[in-house]
Motif scaffolding. Structure first.
Motif, PDB file in Angstrom:
ATOM      1  N   TYR A 190      49.852  75.553  17.093  1.00 51.38           N
ATOM      2  CA  TYR A 190      50.947  75.776  16.521  1.00 51.38           C
ATOM      3  C   TYR A 190      52.205  75.291  17.618  1.00 51.38           C
ATOM      4  O   TYR A 190      52.031  75.326  18.710  1.00 51.38           O
ATOM      5  N   GLY A 191      53.415  74.651  17.111  1.00 51.65           N
ATOM      6  CA  GLY A 191      54.295  74.282  18.024  1.00 51.65           C
ATOM      7  C   GLY A 191      55.774  74.453  17.420  1.00 51.65           C
ATOM      8  O   GLY A 191      56.327  75.735  17.425  1.00 51.65           O
ATOM      9  N   PRO A 192      56.489  73.379  17.126  1.00 55.90           N
ATOM     10  CA  PRO A 192      57.967  73.518  16.914  1.00 55.90           C
ATOM     11  C   PRO A 192      58.426  74.325  15.925  1.00 55.90           C
ATOM     12  O   PRO A 192      59.590  75.011  15.950  1.00 55.90           O
ATOM     13  N   ARG A 193      57.690  74.451  14.961  1.00 56.12           N
ATOM     14  CA  ARG A 193      58.132  75.339  13.769  1.00 56.12           C
ATOM     15  C   ARG A 193      58.366  76.900  14.174  1.00 56.12           C
ATOM     16  O   ARG A 193      58.904  77.767  13.733  1.00 56.12           O
ATOM     17  N   PHE A 194      57.531  77.301  15.231  1.00 55.12           N
ATOM     18  CA  PHE A 194      57.464  78.651  15.601  1.00 55.12           C
ATOM     19  C   PHE A 194      58.130  78.784  17.108  1.00 55.12           C
ATOM     20  O   PHE A 194      58.020  79.746  17.546  1.00 55.12           O
ATOM     21  N   HIS A 195      58.487  77.813  17.622  1.00 49.73           N
ATOM     22  CA  HIS A 195      59.020  77.884  19.053  1.00 49.73           C
ATOM     23  C   HIS A 195      60.355  78.413  19.072  1.00 49.73           C
ATOM     24  O   HIS A 195      61.231  78.646  18.234  1.00 49.73           O
ATOM     25  N   GLY A 196      60.454  79.804  19.929  1.00 50.81           N
ATOM     26  CA  GLY A 196      61.478  80.652  19.935  1.00 50.81           C
ATOM     27  C   GLY A 196      61.425  81.819  19.141  1.00 50.81           C
ATOM     28  O   GLY A 196      62.256  82.878  19.249  1.00 50.81           O
ATOM     29  N   LYS A 197      60.372  81.880  18.206  1.00 52.65           N
ATOM     30  CA  LYS A 197      60.132  82.914  17.431  1.00 52.65           C
ATOM     31  C   LYS A 197      59.454  84.104  18.131  1.00 52.65           C
ATOM     32  O   LYS A 197      58.439  83.739  19.098  1.00 52.65           O
ATOM     33  N   LYS A 198      59.651  85.328  17.777  1.00 53.38           N
ATOM     34  CA  LYS A 198      58.876  86.432  18.359  1.00 53.38           C
ATOM     35  C   LYS A 198      57.278  86.455  18.052  1.00 53.38           C
ATOM     36  O   LYS A 198      56.934  86.267  17.101  1.00 53.38           O
ATOM     37  N   THR A 199      56.576  86.657  19.174  1.00 47.19           N
ATOM     38  CA  THR A 199      55.017  86.655  19.075  1.00 47.19           C
ATOM     39  C   THR A 199      54.802  88.129  18.784  1.00 47.19           C
ATOM     40  O   THR A 199      55.628  89.153  19.000  1.00 47.19           O
ATOM     41  N   ALA A 200      53.468  88.336  18.563  1.00 40.88           N
ATOM     42  CA  ALA A 200      53.169  89.806  18.542  1.00 40.88           C
ATOM     43  C   ALA A 200      53.111  90.819  19.505  1.00 40.88           C
ATOM     44  O   ALA A 200      53.389  91.986  19.126  1.00 40.88           O
ATOM     45  N   ASN A 201      53.373  90.204  20.754  1.00 33.85           N
ATOM     46  CA  ASN A 201      53.510  91.159  22.029  1.00 33.85           C
ATOM     47  C   ASN A 201      55.001  91.112  22.236  1.00 33.85           C
ATOM     48  O   ASN A 201      55.289  92.052  23.174  1.00 33.85           O
ATOM     49  N   GLY A 202      55.706  90.635  21.391  1.00 37.19           N
ATOM     50  CA  GLY A 202      57.099  90.860  21.620  1.00 37.19           C
ATOM     51  C   GLY A 202      58.002  89.786  22.468  1.00 37.19           C
ATOM     52  O   GLY A 202      59.301  89.523  22.351  1.00 37.19           O
ATOM     53  N   GLU A 203      57.283  88.924  23.032  1.00 39.10           N
ATOM     54  CA  GLU A 203      57.901  87.684  23.701  1.00 39.10           C
ATOM     55  C   GLU A 203      58.274  86.562  22.685  1.00 39.10           C
ATOM     56  O   GLU A 203      57.740  86.391  21.716  1.00 39.10           O
ATOM     57  N   ARG A 204      59.082  85.692  23.269  1.00 35.96           N
ATOM     58  CA  ARG A 204      59.414  84.653  22.348  1.00 35.96           C
ATOM     59  C   ARG A 204      58.400  83.557  22.744  1.00 35.96           C
ATOM     60  O   ARG A 204      57.691  83.127  23.836  1.00 35.96           O
ATOM     61  N   PHE A 205      57.984  82.857  21.341  1.00 31.30           N
ATOM     62  CA  PHE A 205      56.878  81.699  21.740  1.00 31.30           C
ATOM     63  C   PHE A 205      57.585  80.539  22.423  1.00 31.30           C
ATOM     64  O   PHE A 205      58.455  80.232  21.819  1.00 31.30           O
ATOM     65  N   ASN A 206      56.579  79.921  23.489  1.00 29.25           N
ATOM     66  CA  ASN A 206      57.218  78.948  24.043  1.00 29.25           C
ATOM     67  C   ASN A 206      55.787  78.016  23.878  1.00 29.25           C
ATOM     68  O   ASN A 206      54.803  78.181  24.341  1.00 29.25           O
ATOM     69  N   MET A 207      56.281  76.737  23.078  1.00 34.82           N
ATOM     70  CA  MET A 207      55.169  75.769  22.874  1.00 34.82           C
ATOM     71  C   MET A 207      54.601  74.899  23.925  1.00 34.82           C
ATOM     72  O   MET A 207      53.679  74.380  23.888  1.00 34.82           O
ATOM     73  N   TYR A 208      55.691  75.307  25.100  1.00 35.93           N
ATOM     74  CA  TYR A 208      54.954  74.522  26.494  1.00 35.93           C
ATOM     75  C   TYR A 208      54.382  75.457  27.344  1.00 35.93           C
ATOM     76  O   TYR A 208      54.174  74.887  28.499  1.00 35.93           O
TER      77      TYR A 208
END
Length: 135
Positions: free
Chosen positions: A52-70
């Motif tokens: 998963y990548g661009p659609r979720f980039h910057g959204k919060k993950t389950a542990n609270g951090e922001r998803f970074n596709m890179y």
């Protein structure tokens, strides 16, 4: 009453000793089966991976951090958050170590969702057959 107890005892003894070779073979087969079951490691089987990548980039993950596709991260249903896993592409044998920071995947029978960077490093462009080894 004594005849009944004696008859039951006789039936039990006869059934036990009726065919000792067959009983021994069954016991040995069961032992082999159990020992194989304990030796297999479910984490070393083939699993299906997606990314998963661009659609979720910057959204919060389950542990609270922001998803970074890179980043070298992944989503897994059961592995502990912030733990690491070694993922191996079974087609080209490339390996990466990812940090589990999210839950998922929630589509089909997929076992792991890799970040774009991890999938690219493994050479996975859609779905891929992988081996997952928790570290």
């Amino acid at each position: 009453m004594n005849k009944l107890i004696l008859a039951v005892f006789f039936v039990v003894i006869c059934s036990y000793f009726s065919n000792p070779i067959k009983s021994a073979e069954a016991s040995r087969r069961h032992t082999v089966h159990v020992s194989k079951a304990h030796k297999t490691n479910p984490t070393h089987h083939q699993h299906t991976a997606s990314w998963y990548g661009p659609r979720f980039h910057g959204k919060k993950t389950a542990n609270g951090e922001r998803f970074n596709m890179y980043a070298m991260t992944a989503a897994h249903k059961t592995l502990p958050l912030s733990s690491y896993a070694e993922v191996t592409n079974l087609k080209n044998h490339r390996r990466v170590i990812v940090r589990i920071n999210d839950r998922g995947p929630f589509h089909g029978k997929r076992a792991i969702d890799l970040s774009y960077a991890a999938a690219k490093e493994l050479g996975i462009s859609g779905l891929g057959a992988v081996q997952i080894k928790p570290l």
